[in-house]
Design an enzyme around this catalytic site. Structure first.
Site, PDB file in Angstrom:
ATOM      1  N   LEU A 159       0.908  -1.147  -0.115  1.00  0.00           N
ATOM      2  CA  LEU A 159      -0.037   0.108   0.049  1.00  0.00           C
ATOM      3  C   LEU A 159       0.748   1.294   0.126  1.00  0.00           C
ATOM      4  CD1 LEU A 159      -3.014  -0.915   2.331  1.00  0.00           C
ATOM      5  CD2 LEU A 159      -3.145  -0.755  -0.144  1.00  0.00           C
ATOM      6  N   ARG A 160       2.049   1.213   0.227  1.00  0.00           N
ATOM      7  CA  ARG A 160       3.132   2.262   0.138  1.00  0.00           C
ATOM      8  C   ARG A 160       3.293   3.359   1.215  1.00  0.00           C
ATOM      9  NH1 ARG A 160       6.258  -0.992  -2.798  1.00  0.00           N
ATOM     10  NH2 ARG A 160       5.747  -1.239  -5.152  1.00  0.00           N
ATOM     11  N   ASP A 207       9.434  -8.871   3.219  1.00  0.00           N
ATOM     12  CA  ASP A 207       9.249  -8.820   1.770  1.00  0.00           C
ATOM     13  C   ASP A 207       9.795  -7.564   1.143  1.00  0.00           C
ATOM     14  OD1 ASP A 207       7.973  -9.933  -0.463  1.00  0.00           O
ATOM     15  OD2 ASP A 207       6.807  -8.243  -0.595  1.00  0.00           O
ATOM     16  N   ASP A 233       0.667  -9.601  -4.808  1.00  0.00           N
ATOM     17  CA  ASP A 233       1.759  -8.833  -4.967  1.00  0.00           C
ATOM     18  C   ASP A 233       1.784  -7.301  -5.513  1.00  0.00           C
ATOM     19  OD1 ASP A 233       4.421  -7.901  -4.166  1.00  0.00           O
ATOM     20  OD2 ASP A 233       5.244  -9.405  -5.336  1.00  0.00           O
TER      21      ASP A 233
HETATM   22 ZN   LIG Z   1       8.856 -10.371  -2.523  1.00  0.00          ZN
HETATM   23 ZN   LIG Z   2       5.793  -8.137  -2.308  1.00  0.00          ZN
END
Ligand SMILES: [Zn+2]
Ligand SMILES: [Zn+2]
Length: 430
Positions: free
Chosen positions: A64-65, A152, A305
């Site tokens: 979502l940044r 991640d 993703d």
């Molecule tokens: Zn990743």
């Molecule tokens: Zn990711």
């Protein structure tokens, strides 16, 4: 306020439902499901004729940044894009700025999510700053609302820390989500290493960059008895490793994303930087292996993703462009192709996108059971549409599927009783 959804084909794997049924929503909850025509009168009616009525989709891997990269996406735009795509819950990865490695950031995300369009479940960082040097306060983060842990964007390069995180995952019964990438093997790479990268003269990322880390994390999972979830599986070798681990009783789950079962690296001949994603899009053989993994249950979840980027991050030479695809608004239709070509059936698809991600993260979502949140997607599977990335609600227009013709339009998304009607291109505030 009660709302009746009638004439739709209700599919809910959590109750083995696949029939013409009526659903009544009361306030924010599902009041009940009734045989067609047997529901009590309601104040409002939604006609779902010709559509499937399914639990709202659950995305366990979204970027979502916010905070920090609001020029790429915000919680507001990202959650609205999710709802446009039929999602009613998203789990946001911690690689924001600052990284979500503290209770304060988790609380900030949750506070801002109150003004979002769907439920947001934060994923906390495994290590401080995702720098693989020291573990975060996992227990405090869980108490603050984190539903899983992941670095991640980066792997946990320190194997001992990964071991410890998996030990804690067992104690707290919360999964550790692994971004499997050996940074030395992938260093400088822009696409899958192989025939096509050689032809194009682009630096490659070998499949081993992913598979060696999948193997390590499976080994650590076996050692600790922890809960491991492998993010964005892209290679045949990874599918085989996970399949074998599951056979041996290792407590692992895995996800893949629509681009890994719809595209191959040959598409990169266009040099379209919207095809640049990490892990990279692989070969035909990998694509088929991913499909088989979905079919036989080796891969448990389809996640997006969703990685929105600003136009400037992608409008560069292929080597230097950012990795990522804006995926929330095309995920369902792309995944529905698997049903159309007979890889999986509709029931399996809905498990992959609703029930299983919810179960892995213990969200109590992905179901239409009585008294659960009225999170519902109404989708017309016969309708075709042309993807228009410039009109995405997401700030990220970075889609390699722009101009593709896809099947399956989200007609309505209902989030805790609130109806978003996409057929009228407006939001119903009732
Ligand atoms: Zn990743
Ligand atoms: Zn990711």
């Amino acid at each position: 306020m009660t709302t009746l959804i009638k004439n739709g084909l209700v599919i809910d794997p959590s109750q083995d439902l696949n029939a013409q049924m009526d659903i009544v929503i009361k306030g924010r909850k599902i009041q009940g499901i009734y045989p067609a025509g047997k529901a009590p009168d309601s104040e409002k009616t939604i006609d779902a004729a010709g559509c499937i009525v399914i639990p709202g989709l659950v995305d366990m891997h979204t970027h979502l940044r916010e905070p920090g990269f609001e020029y790429k996406e915000t919680i507001k735009t990202g959650t609205m894009a999710a709802v446009r795509g039929g999602f009613t819950s998203v789990c946001c990865m911690p690689n924001t700025s600052p990284v979500n490695d503290s209770v304060a950031i988790t609380e900030l995300i949750l506070e801002r999510s109150k003004h979002g369009s769907c439920d947001v479940f934060p994923i906390g960082a495994i290590t401080i700053g995702s720098e693989s040097e020291s573990l975060t306060e996992l227990e405090a983060l869980i108490k603050a609302g984190c539903v899983a842990f992941s670095d991640d964007g980066m792997p946990v390069t320190n194997s001992l820390l990964m071991r410890r995180a998996l030990e804690y995952s067992k104690i707290f019964n919360v999964p550790v989500i692994a971004h499997c990438e050996d940074m030395k093997l992938s260093e400088g790479g822009a696409m899958n290493e192989g025939f096509v990268s050689t032809i194009l003269g682009l630096p490659g990322i070998p499949k081993s960059a992913e598979e060696t880390m999948v193997a390590r994390d499976l080994s650590l999972c076996e050692l600790t008895g922890g809960r491991l979830h492998i993010a964005h599986v892209s290679t045949e070798g990874s599918v085989n490793l996970i399949r074998d681990a599951k056979k041996r009783g290792i407590n692992v789950t895995a996800e893949t994303c629509p681009h890994y079962f719809t595209l191959t690296d040959e598409a990169l001949i266009s040099y379209n930087t919207n095809l640049k994603v990490n892990p990279p899009i692989r070969t035909e053989q990998d694509k088929e292996a991913i499909k088989n993994g979905l079919k036989d249950g080796t891969i448990d979840v389809i996640a997006t993703d969703h990685a929105p980027h600003h136009f400037d991050d992608k409008n560069k030479e292929f080597d230097t462009a950012a990795f990522g695809i804006s995926g929330l608004e095309t995920a369902f239709s792309l995944s529905y192709q698997l049903v159309e070509i007979g890889v999986i059936d509709l029931n399996q698809l809905i498990k992959l996108m609703c029930l299983t991600p919810s179960n892995i993260l213990d969200l109590s979502k992905g179901t239409l059971k009585e008294d659960s949140d009225a999170d519902i997607a109404v989708i017309n599977l016969k309708n075709k549409y042309k993807v228009d990335a410039l009109n995405f609600i997401s700030k990220g227009k970075n889609s390699p599927f722009n101009k593709w013709t896809l099947k399956g339009t989200v007609e309505k998304t209902i989030v805790k009783g609130k109806v978003y009607d996409w057929t009228e291109n407006k939001k119903d505030k009732d």
